[in-house]
Write a protein that holds these residues in place. Structure first.
Motif, PDB file in Angstrom:
ATOM      1  N   THR A  89     -11.325  -5.501  46.996  1.00 45.10           N
ATOM      2  CA  THR A  89     -12.147  -5.007  48.105  1.00 45.10           C
ATOM      3  C   THR A  89     -11.382  -5.078  49.423  1.00 45.10           C
ATOM      4  OG1 THR A  89     -14.178  -5.720  46.994  1.00 45.10           O
ATOM      5  CG2 THR A  89     -14.321  -5.289  49.350  1.00 45.10           C
TER       6      THR A  89
ATOM      7  N   VAL B 159     -13.443  -2.184  41.883  1.00 41.13           N
ATOM      8  CA  VAL B 159     -14.290  -3.378  42.004  1.00 41.13           C
ATOM      9  C   VAL B 159     -15.236  -3.466  40.815  1.00 41.13           C
ATOM     10  CG1 VAL B 159     -16.187  -4.401  43.328  1.00 41.13           C
ATOM     11  CG2 VAL B 159     -14.146  -3.610  44.504  1.00 41.13           C
TER      12      VAL B 159
ATOM     13  N   SER C 170     -18.169  -9.433  50.973  1.00 37.52           N
ATOM     14  CA  SER C 170     -17.599  -9.649  49.640  1.00 37.52           C
ATOM     15  C   SER C 170     -17.572 -11.133  49.289  1.00 37.52           C
ATOM     16  CB  SER C 170     -16.178  -9.079  49.582  1.00 37.52           C
ATOM     17  OG  SER C 170     -16.192  -7.691  49.757  1.00 37.52           O
TER      18      SER C 170
END
Length: 421
Positions: free
Chosen positions: A50, A300, A386
Motif C-alpha cells: 500500500t 493488496v 493501512s
C-alpha cells in the motif's frame, strides 16, 4: 509443563487468564513464532505494498506536475508508409504558423510554444551520445516549466538568423563532458556541424520511462533548415505545440478552442478525422492515478490472501494445541476452572498471537516502504489507515481463528480429559 494458579473464590480474573495464556505461548516459543509467521507476512505485505503503491503514484503525479498540469500538448498526425501507420508527430500536419494562430486567436491560451524533434548523434571530442534534439521557439522554457540552470536560452536574434547554438539538458552534459568541466562556450557537433553551447537546463528527472534530461535544445529555425530539412507547404513544419493556460480549470475551454481553430485552418469538416491530436496533462494524471490505484488495490488483495492463510495457520495450530493440552484442560476443570475461563484463555492466546504478529508486520512493512522509497527514489507515503486496518485485521484474524479451538477446549469433559495420555 504448564502450571496453574489456584482460582480465587471459584473465579479466575482476566489478568490471570492473560498471564496464563502468555505463559502457555512462551513455553512453546518455536510453535508460537511459526504460528505468527503467516500473520506477519500478510500484514507486512499489506502495509508495504500500500505504501509503495501510493508513493509511486505520488511520484508520478509530482513528475507530471513539475512539467505543468495546465498544459495541452498538440501533436501532428501520423504518417503512413505503405499500410503501416507511424507514430504521432511523424506527419507534417502542424506548422509554426498554427502555433502563432493559437497564440493570437485562442483566448484561453496563455503561453504557446512550437517544437520540432528528432533523435540524432552528438559528438564532443572523443565522446558521443544519441539523444533527442528539440528545435523550439523562445516560449518553450515557460511553456514546459523548464529553465536554464547555467548560461541562458537562445534569444530572438539567434532564432531569426537560425544561429547554431545549443542548450544542453543535464544527462547529455554528463555524457559528453567530464565532471567539473563547464560546457558553456564549448562547441559540440550535431550531424557533423558545430554548435556552441550557451546553457544547461535544470534537471527534471523521468516522466514515466522517459528521461526528460536526455535532450538538447536549438532554435526552431536552425532545426528546420539544417537538421530536419522538411517544411510543410504552408510554413515551417513542427512535431507539436504546447499550450499553457492560466489555470487548470481553463484546460477544457482551451482544448475546445484549439481544436476548432486547427480544424478551420486545416479545412477539416465532419465526418473527417482530425490530422492532429491533443493530450490533456490533467487527464493524463487522472488516468495514471486510477491505473496505479487499481494495481495497488489488486496487489493488496493478493497480500490479503496470505493474511487469510496466516489465520488458517493459527486455527490449525490452536486445534492441535487443544489435543496436546487435553490433560491440562482436564486438570484445570477439576480444580474449578469454568468452561468460560477455558474459552477465554484459548481465545486470548489466539488473539495475542495475531496482535503481536500484526505489530511486527506493521513495523516490517513500514521498514520495507522506507527502504524502497530510498532505493527507488519516490516519495515516502505511510498510510495511517493501512496501519489501523492492519491492527484491526490482526485482531479479527486471531478472534475468528481461535473461536473453534477455544470452543472445543471449553466443551471437553474433565473426566475424559484426565484419562487422556
Amino acid at each position: 509443563m504448564f502450571f496453574f494458579r489456584p482460582p480465587h473464590k471459584g473465579r479466575v480474573s482476566n489478568l490471570e487468564i492473560f498471564s496464563m495464556a502468555v505463559e502457555a505461548l512462551w513455553s512453546n516459543k518455536l510453535r508460537t513464532v511459526l504460528t505468527m509467521l503467516g500473520v506477519i507476512i500478510g500484514i507486512t505485505s499489506v502495509i508495504a505494498i500500500t505504501s509503495i503503491g501510493q508513493g509511486v503514484q505520488k511520484g508520478v503525479e509530482q513528475q507530471i506536475s513539475a512539467l505543468g498540469t495546465d498544459v495541452l500538448q498538440v501533436r501532428a498526425g501520423a504518417a503512413r508508409s505503405g499500410n503501416i501507420r507511424q507514430g504521432l508527430g511523424s506527419s507534417s500536419t502542424l506548422t509554426w504558423e498554427d502555433a502563432q494562430a493559437i497564440a493570437s486567436q485562442a483566448p484561453s491560451a496563455n503561453v504557446v510554444s512550437a517544437y520540432l524533434q528528432q533523435n540524432t548523434q552528438l559528438v564532443y571530442g572523443g565522446e558521443n551520445t544519441s539523444t533527442t534534439v528539440y528545435g523550439t521557439d523562445l516560449n518553450y522554457p515557460e511553456a514546459r516549466n523548464t529553465f536554464p540552470e547555467q548560461g541562458r536560452f537562445f534569444d530572438q536574434e539567434e532564432l531569426d538568423i537560425a544561429k547554431q547554438v545549443v542548450v544542453l539538458a543535464p544527462t547529455v552534459q554528463e555524457s559528453l563532458f567530464a565532471t567539473g568541466v563547464n560546457p558553456i562556450g564549448k562547441n559540440i557537433r550535431i550531424q557533423g556541424e558545430a554548435y556552441q553551447v550557451i546553457g544547461v537546463m535544470e534537471a527534471k528527472g523521468f516522466q514515466g520511462p522517459r528521461d526528460r534530461d536526455d535532450a538538447v535544445y536549438i532554435p526552431l529555425t536552425t532545426m528546420s533548415a539544417r537538421i530536419v530539412g522538411n517544411n510543410a507547404l504552408t510554413g515551417v513544419s513542427v512535431s507539436g505545440i504546447y499550450v499553457q493556460n492560466s489555470n487548470q480549470e481553463a484546460l477544457n475551454a482551451a482544448q475546445f478552442q484549439v481544436t476548432n481553430l486547427l480544424r478551420q485552418r486545416h479545412n477539416i469538416y465532419p465526418p473527417e478525422e482530425d490530422d492532429f491530436s491533443i493530450r490533456n496533462q490533467a487527464e493524463l494524471i487522472s488516468t495514471l492515478s486510477s491505473v496505479l490505484g487499481l494495481l495497488t488495490l489488486m496487489v493488496v488483495a493478493i497480500a490479503g490472501i496470505s493474511l487469510l492463510v496466516g489465520g488458517i495457520g493459527i486455527a490449525n495450530i490452536m486445534l492441535v494445541s487443544v489435543v496436546e493440552r487435553t490433560r491440562e484442560i482436564g486438570i484445570r476443570k477439576a480444580v474449578g476452572a469454568t468452561s468460560s475461563a477455558i474459552l477465554t484463555q484459548f481465545l486470548t492466546e489466539s488473539i495475542f498471537i495475531s496482535i503481536v504478529g500484526g505489530a511486527i508486520g506493521i513495523f516490517s512493512g513500514v521498514a520495507i516502504a522506507i527502504i524502497a522509497s530510498i532505493v527507488f527514489e519516490f516519495p515516502l507515503v505511510i498510510s495511517v489507515l493501512s496501519a489501523i486496518a492492519g491492527v484491526g485485521l490482526s485482531f479479527l484474524v486471531g478472534l475468528l481463528a481461535g473461536v473453534i479451538p477455544a470452543k472445543n477446549a471449553a466443551k471437553l469433559d474433565p473426566i475424559t480429559a484426565l484419562r487422556s495420555d
